[in-house]
Design a protein around this motif. Structure first.
Motif, PDB file in Angstrom:
ATOM      1  N   GLY A  42       5.169   2.807   5.679  1.00  0.00           N
ATOM      2  CA  GLY A  42       3.839   2.411   6.117  1.00  0.00           C
ATOM      3  C   GLY A  42       3.179   3.392   7.052  1.00  0.00           C
ATOM      4  N   ALA A  43       3.876   4.465   7.439  1.00  0.00           N
ATOM      5  CA  ALA A  43       3.298   5.449   8.358  1.00  0.00           C
ATOM      6  C   ALA A  43       2.238   6.300   7.686  1.00  0.00           C
ATOM      7  CB  ALA A  43       4.392   6.350   8.936  1.00  0.00           C
ATOM      8  N   ILE A  44       2.253   6.363   6.366  1.00  0.00           N
ATOM      9  CA  ILE A  44       1.303   7.175   5.611  1.00  0.00           C
ATOM     10  C   ILE A  44       0.535   6.271   4.666  1.00  0.00           C
ATOM     11  CG2 ILE A  44       1.100   8.936   3.798  1.00  0.00           C
ATOM     12  CD1 ILE A  44       3.454  10.364   5.023  1.00  0.00           C
ATOM     13  N   SER A  45      -0.771   6.415   4.655  1.00  0.00           N
ATOM     14  CA  SER A  45      -1.596   5.799   3.633  1.00  0.00           C
ATOM     15  C   SER A  45      -1.783   6.812   2.511  1.00  0.00           C
ATOM     16  CB  SER A  45      -2.964   5.407   4.191  1.00  0.00           C
ATOM     17  OG  SER A  45      -3.819   4.970   3.141  1.00  0.00           O
ATOM     18  N   THR A  46      -1.538   6.401   1.277  1.00  0.00           N
ATOM     19  CA  THR A  46      -1.738   7.316   0.156  1.00  0.00           C
ATOM     20  C   THR A  46      -3.193   7.315  -0.320  1.00  0.00           C
ATOM     21  OG1 THR A  46      -1.120   5.627  -1.463  1.00  0.00           O
ATOM     22  CG2 THR A  46       0.646   7.050  -0.615  1.00  0.00           C
ATOM     23  N   ILE A  47      -3.998   6.441   0.253  1.00  0.00           N
ATOM     24  CA  ILE A  47      -5.457   6.486   0.054  1.00  0.00           C
ATOM     25  C   ILE A  47      -6.057   6.979   1.368  1.00  0.00           C
ATOM     26  CG2 ILE A  47      -7.515   5.207  -0.586  1.00  0.00           C
ATOM     27  CD1 ILE A  47      -5.369   5.322  -2.797  1.00  0.00           C
ATOM     28  N   VAL A  48      -6.740   8.110   1.328  1.00  0.00           N
ATOM     29  CA  VAL A  48      -7.204   8.787   2.541  1.00  0.00           C
ATOM     30  C   VAL A  48      -8.687   9.141   2.407  1.00  0.00           C
ATOM     31  CG1 VAL A  48      -4.934   9.726   3.144  1.00  0.00           C
ATOM     32  CG2 VAL A  48      -6.423  11.011   1.593  1.00  0.00           C
ATOM     33  N   PRO A  49      -9.333   9.472   3.539  1.00  0.00           N
ATOM     34  CA  PRO A  49     -10.741   9.878   3.445  1.00  0.00           C
ATOM     35  C   PRO A  49     -10.954  11.115   2.570  1.00  0.00           C
ATOM     36  CG  PRO A  49     -10.189   9.300   5.701  1.00  0.00           C
ATOM     37  CD  PRO A  49      -8.897   9.317   4.948  1.00  0.00           C
ATOM     38  N   MET A  50     -10.095  12.121   2.741  1.00  0.00           N
ATOM     39  CA  MET A  50     -10.180  13.345   1.950  1.00  0.00           C
ATOM     40  C   MET A  50      -8.767  13.848   1.706  1.00  0.00           C
ATOM     41  SD  MET A  50     -11.953  17.058   2.823  1.00  0.00           S
ATOM     42  CE  MET A  50     -13.664  16.521   2.654  1.00  0.00           C
ATOM     43  N   VAL A  51      -8.436  14.165   0.451  1.00  0.00           N
ATOM     44  CA  VAL A  51      -7.094  14.680   0.180  1.00  0.00           C
ATOM     45  C   VAL A  51      -6.919  16.046   0.838  1.00  0.00           C
ATOM     46  CG1 VAL A  51      -6.644  13.400  -1.932  1.00  0.00           C
ATOM     47  CG2 VAL A  51      -7.876  15.574  -2.067  1.00  0.00           C
ATOM     48  N   TYR A  55     -12.970   9.159  -3.003  1.00  0.00           N
ATOM     49  CA  TYR A  55     -13.873   9.568  -4.073  1.00  0.00           C
ATOM     50  C   TYR A  55     -13.156   9.860  -5.387  1.00  0.00           C
ATOM     51  CZ  TYR A  55     -17.208   9.739  -0.301  1.00  0.00           C
ATOM     52  OH  TYR A  55     -18.016   9.380   0.758  1.00  0.00           O
ATOM     53  N   GLY A  56     -11.827   9.733  -5.385  1.00  0.00           N
ATOM     54  CA  GLY A  56     -11.094   9.905  -6.628  1.00  0.00           C
ATOM     55  C   GLY A  56     -10.443  11.248  -6.818  1.00  0.00           C
ATOM     56  N   ASN A  57     -10.490  12.123  -5.831  1.00  0.00           N
ATOM     57  CA  ASN A  57      -9.735  13.376  -5.918  1.00  0.00           C
ATOM     58  C   ASN A  57      -8.254  13.091  -5.681  1.00  0.00           C
ATOM     59  OD1 ASN A  57     -12.060  15.391  -6.034  1.00  0.00           O
ATOM     60  ND2 ASN A  57     -12.544  14.259  -4.157  1.00  0.00           N
ATOM     61  N   VAL A  58      -7.389  13.791  -6.404  1.00  0.00           N
ATOM     62  CA  VAL A  58      -5.958  13.499  -6.360  1.00  0.00           C
ATOM     63  C   VAL A  58      -5.159  14.736  -5.964  1.00  0.00           C
ATOM     64  CG1 VAL A  58      -3.959  13.015  -7.845  1.00  0.00           C
ATOM     65  CG2 VAL A  58      -5.990  11.567  -7.977  1.00  0.00           C
ATOM     66  N   ASN A  59      -4.222  14.523  -5.067  1.00  0.00           N
ATOM     67  CA  ASN A  59      -3.239  15.533  -4.662  1.00  0.00           C
ATOM     68  C   ASN A  59      -1.893  15.125  -5.240  1.00  0.00           C
ATOM     69  OD1 ASN A  59      -1.402  17.202  -3.308  1.00  0.00           O
ATOM     70  ND2 ASN A  59      -1.650  16.166  -1.335  1.00  0.00           N
ATOM     71  N   SER A  60      -1.347  15.980  -6.106  1.00  0.00           N
ATOM     72  CA  SER A  60      -0.054  15.690  -6.728  1.00  0.00           C
ATOM     73  C   SER A  60       1.081  16.531  -6.188  1.00  0.00           C
ATOM     74  CB  SER A  60      -0.141  15.943  -8.250  1.00  0.00           C
ATOM     75  OG  SER A  60      -1.033  15.072  -8.864  1.00  0.00           O
ATOM     76  N   THR A  61       0.800  17.488  -5.315  1.00  0.00           N
ATOM     77  CA  THR A  61       1.790  18.539  -5.082  1.00  0.00           C
ATOM     78  C   THR A  61       2.125  18.845  -3.634  1.00  0.00           C
ATOM     79  OG1 THR A  61       0.054  20.245  -5.131  1.00  0.00           O
ATOM     80  CG2 THR A  61       1.129  19.708  -7.225  1.00  0.00           C
ATOM     81  N   HIS A  62       1.263  18.531  -2.696  1.00  0.00           N
ATOM     82  CA  HIS A  62       1.441  19.028  -1.332  1.00  0.00           C
ATOM     83  C   HIS A  62       1.498  17.908  -0.303  1.00  0.00           C
ATOM     84  CE1 HIS A  62       0.302  22.840  -3.142  1.00  0.00           C
ATOM     85  NE2 HIS A  62       0.600  23.464  -2.014  1.00  0.00           N
ATOM     86  N   VAL A  63       2.255  18.154   0.751  1.00  0.00           N
ATOM     87  CA  VAL A  63       2.254  17.308   1.933  1.00  0.00           C
ATOM     88  C   VAL A  63       1.421  18.003   3.004  1.00  0.00           C
ATOM     89  CG1 VAL A  63       3.650  16.322   3.779  1.00  0.00           C
ATOM     90  CG2 VAL A  63       4.504  16.288   1.428  1.00  0.00           C
ATOM     91  N   VAL A 100      -8.686   6.398 -13.526  1.00  0.00           N
ATOM     92  CA  VAL A 100      -8.125   5.157 -13.003  1.00  0.00           C
ATOM     93  C   VAL A 100      -7.119   5.479 -11.909  1.00  0.00           C
ATOM     94  CG1 VAL A 100      -6.774   3.107 -13.578  1.00  0.00           C
ATOM     95  CG2 VAL A 100      -8.415   4.010 -15.239  1.00  0.00           C
ATOM     96  N   ILE A 101      -7.205   4.783 -10.788  1.00  0.00           N
ATOM     97  CA  ILE A 101      -6.221   4.887  -9.713  1.00  0.00           C
ATOM     98  C   ILE A 101      -5.564   3.521  -9.553  1.00  0.00           C
ATOM     99  CG2 ILE A 101      -5.904   5.209  -7.222  1.00  0.00           C
ATOM    100  CD1 ILE A 101      -8.122   7.280  -7.318  1.00  0.00           C
ATOM    101  N   VAL A 102      -4.227   3.515  -9.492  1.00  0.00           N
ATOM    102  CA  VAL A 102      -3.472   2.263  -9.456  1.00  0.00           C
ATOM    103  C   VAL A 102      -2.467   2.299  -8.308  1.00  0.00           C
ATOM    104  CG1 VAL A 102      -2.205   0.583 -10.834  1.00  0.00           C
ATOM    105  CG2 VAL A 102      -3.539   2.368 -11.990  1.00  0.00           C
ATOM    106  N   THR A 103      -2.465   1.274  -7.503  1.00  0.00           N
ATOM    107  CA  THR A 103      -1.398   1.033  -6.532  1.00  0.00           C
ATOM    108  C   THR A 103      -0.902  -0.403  -6.740  1.00  0.00           C
ATOM    109  OG1 THR A 103      -2.733   0.105  -4.728  1.00  0.00           O
ATOM    110  CG2 THR A 103      -2.617   2.523  -4.884  1.00  0.00           C
ATOM    111  N   VAL A 134       0.672  12.165  -4.915  1.00  0.00           N
ATOM    112  CA  VAL A 134       1.002  12.070  -3.492  1.00  0.00           C
ATOM    113  C   VAL A 134      -0.034  11.215  -2.775  1.00  0.00           C
ATOM    114  CG1 VAL A 134       1.293  13.381  -1.352  1.00  0.00           C
ATOM    115  CG2 VAL A 134       2.190  14.296  -3.506  1.00  0.00           C
ATOM    116  N   GLU A 135      -1.311  11.486  -3.082  1.00  0.00           N
ATOM    117  CA  GLU A 135      -2.392  10.767  -2.421  1.00  0.00           C
ATOM    118  C   GLU A 135      -3.669  10.922  -3.238  1.00  0.00           C
ATOM    119  OE1 GLU A 135      -2.953  12.600   1.422  1.00  0.00           O
ATOM    120  OE2 GLU A 135      -3.508  14.538   0.559  1.00  0.00           O
TER     121      GLU A 135
END
Length: 504
Positions: A410-419, A369-377, A431-434, A364-365
């Protein structure tokens, strides 16, 4: 006289309709059901059960169950039971809109758990007793063993532990599946565990059939219905760009001597980006590849059929209707190149680590720092669940997460300051890929990771704002190791909730 698909004489006499079979399931029971990503789920008994639940609700009588599966199922199971108010607890993964809505309204308790943990939690007794198992199969052998259908999931565990078993024999499932499965019965509880003797993805270490004491099978229901599987859209330009970035990274790793031309066993999540990555491997001239994954979907079937992938191990087939036709038409070839296992094997941490899997999963985002959220909005609303991504991210040779750099136009950035929710922390993400690029985070400190993610993965519309946040956090936070401005760290998510956009 026995039935062609029910060759055990005693079990042939236990054929009943779905409504009669559903009578064995009573309110408050824990029911283990087959099904994994829309494949191999029971088609008739859950709907008959939902009708009983609706009738009970009209009488003012509660009728809800603990429902345990392999992963997501289909509207005939999850949707029907949720709509009838018949689920009070669910694990481990779901994707049905009705079920999801009720979970997010707080009407259903949902345990989001690593798929590789479910069987051992059940064996450890953490999930309580299993009252009934409802399992779809392709047929029953004369000695009572079961020919698995298009998914194995947790079926072995439910059959081993359930007090009573209901079997759905689905005539729509091709009998050519016979011989494609490998059911391993060598697991044990600690401290009696022994190493699992699997060294290559195609190794067969068990037997082709599911075992169950015929005396525990209380009903056999015949069905003739296909798995309800969705179609995959052709990869769009964003998905193709993500795939190209990842494939080029693999080429870089080959040049650096960290991978061979055959890479390492691939694990791929489900979806259009995953299919695009697989197509990119074929277009990139790779050959002699293998897969050790959970689900075989259209893109992987293409690679198996073309010979790019020579052997694939999974726990389920999740194919579009056209791909199902191809699979059935060429099932002899696929039976030689595909092994379907219980998910306690397909997602086993020891095997993932031993084989050195390359994990490729969506998200999701991610934060800087490389932390990943796969499940929540926005931290609170569940989408589907963590699935098996954590089993592979934590234990694989490479842990890659992919996503478009923006969402919602474009309303949401999937790269954020903190997930807003952490499923895979920075220690498990390589590895993070967009579509913008790729950030190789291996061997980096938190600040180095932040600079790489912002520069390579963020969308230009959000890159300056992320850099500004990082610069101010670096200058103004109490700690310089992982700089954050706690008053702002989740402000992007709050802005989206308030205004419909993360843009400032």
């Amino acid at each position: 006289m026995t039935h062609p698909r029910i060759a055990h004489p005693g079990l042939a006499t236990r054929r009943v309709d779905a409504a009669q079979a559903a009578e064995w399931i009573q309110p408050g029971m824990a029911v283990g059901m087959s099904g994994f990503t829309g494949a191999g789920y029971p088609k008739a008994v859950p709907q008959a059960l939902a009708a009983r639940m609706e009738a009970a609700r009209e009488r003012g009588e509660p009728f809800a169950l603990r429902v345990l599966t392999g992963a997501s199922t289909a509207p005939e199971l999850d949707g029907a039971l949720a709509r009838a108010g018949g689920i009070d607890f669910r694990l481990p993964y779901q994707s049905d809109p009705e079920l999801r809505a009720r979970i997010n309204r707080g009407e259903i308790e949902y345990m989001d758990i690593h798929l590789g943990h479910v069987a051992q939690y059940a064996w450890f007794g953490f999930l309580g007793p299993i009252d009934v198992a409802v399992i779809e199969v392709a047929g029953i052998l004369p000695d009572g063993r079961l020919i698995p259908s298009t998914s194995v999931g947790n079926n072995k565990t439910w059959l081993d532990l359930a007090d009573k078993v209901i079997v759905e024999v689905n005539h729509c499932q091709p009998l050519g599946l016979d011989g494609m499965h490998d059911i391993y019965y060598g697991t044990a509880l600690p401290p009696a565990r022994r190493p699992i003797p699997l060294l290559q993805p195609g190794d067969r270490i068990g037997e082709p059939y599911l075992r169950v004491d015929p005396d525990r099978i209380v009903a056999v229901v015949e069905t003739n219905a296909p798995d309800r599987l969705g179609s995959f859209a052709p990869p769009d330009e964003t998905s193709k760009a993500i795939a190209a970035n990842l494939v080029e990274f693999f080429r870089h790793e080959i040049r650096a001597g960290r991978l061979s031309e055959q890479l390492l066993p691939l694990q791929s999540g489900v979806g259009n980006i995953a299919n695009a990555v697989l197509a990119g491997l074929q277009d990139g001239g790779f050959s002699g590849l293998t897969a050790f994954t959970e689900v075989i979907q259209d893109g992987m079937l293409d690679l198996i059929e073309s010979g790019v992938i020579t052997m694939a191990s999974a726990t389920a087939l999740s194919l579009s209707p056209p791909a199902v036709e191809r699979f059935v038409a060429n099932i002899g070839l696929f039976r030689e190149r595909i092994v379907l296992r219980p998910q306690e094997m397909s997602n086993h941490a020891e095997l993932v680590r031993r084989l050195g899997c390359i994990a490729m999963n969506g998200m999701v985002e991610a934060d800087i720092y490389g932390n990943v959220n796969s499940t929540h909005v926005a931290g609170s609303t569940i989408i589907n669940g963590i699935g098996g991504s954590g089993d592979f991210a934590r234990n694989g040779f490479l842990s890659c997460f992919v996503t478009p750099s923006t969402a919602k136009g474009g309303a949401i950035s999937t790269i954020v300051p903190m997930v807003s929710h952490v499923d895979h922390n920075e220690h498990d993400v390589d590895v993070i890929v967009t579509e913008q690029g790729l950030a190789d985070l291996r061997g980096m400190s938190p600040k180095q990771r932040a600079r790489a993610v912002i520069a390579n993965c963020a969308h230009p519309d959000y890159r300056d704002a992320l850099q500004d946040y990082f610069d101010r956090a670096l200058a103004g936070s109490a700690g310089r190791h992982t700089p954050h401005l706690l008053g702002e760290a989740l402000s992007w998510h709050q802005r989206y909730l308030d205004t419909g956009s993360m843009r400032g």
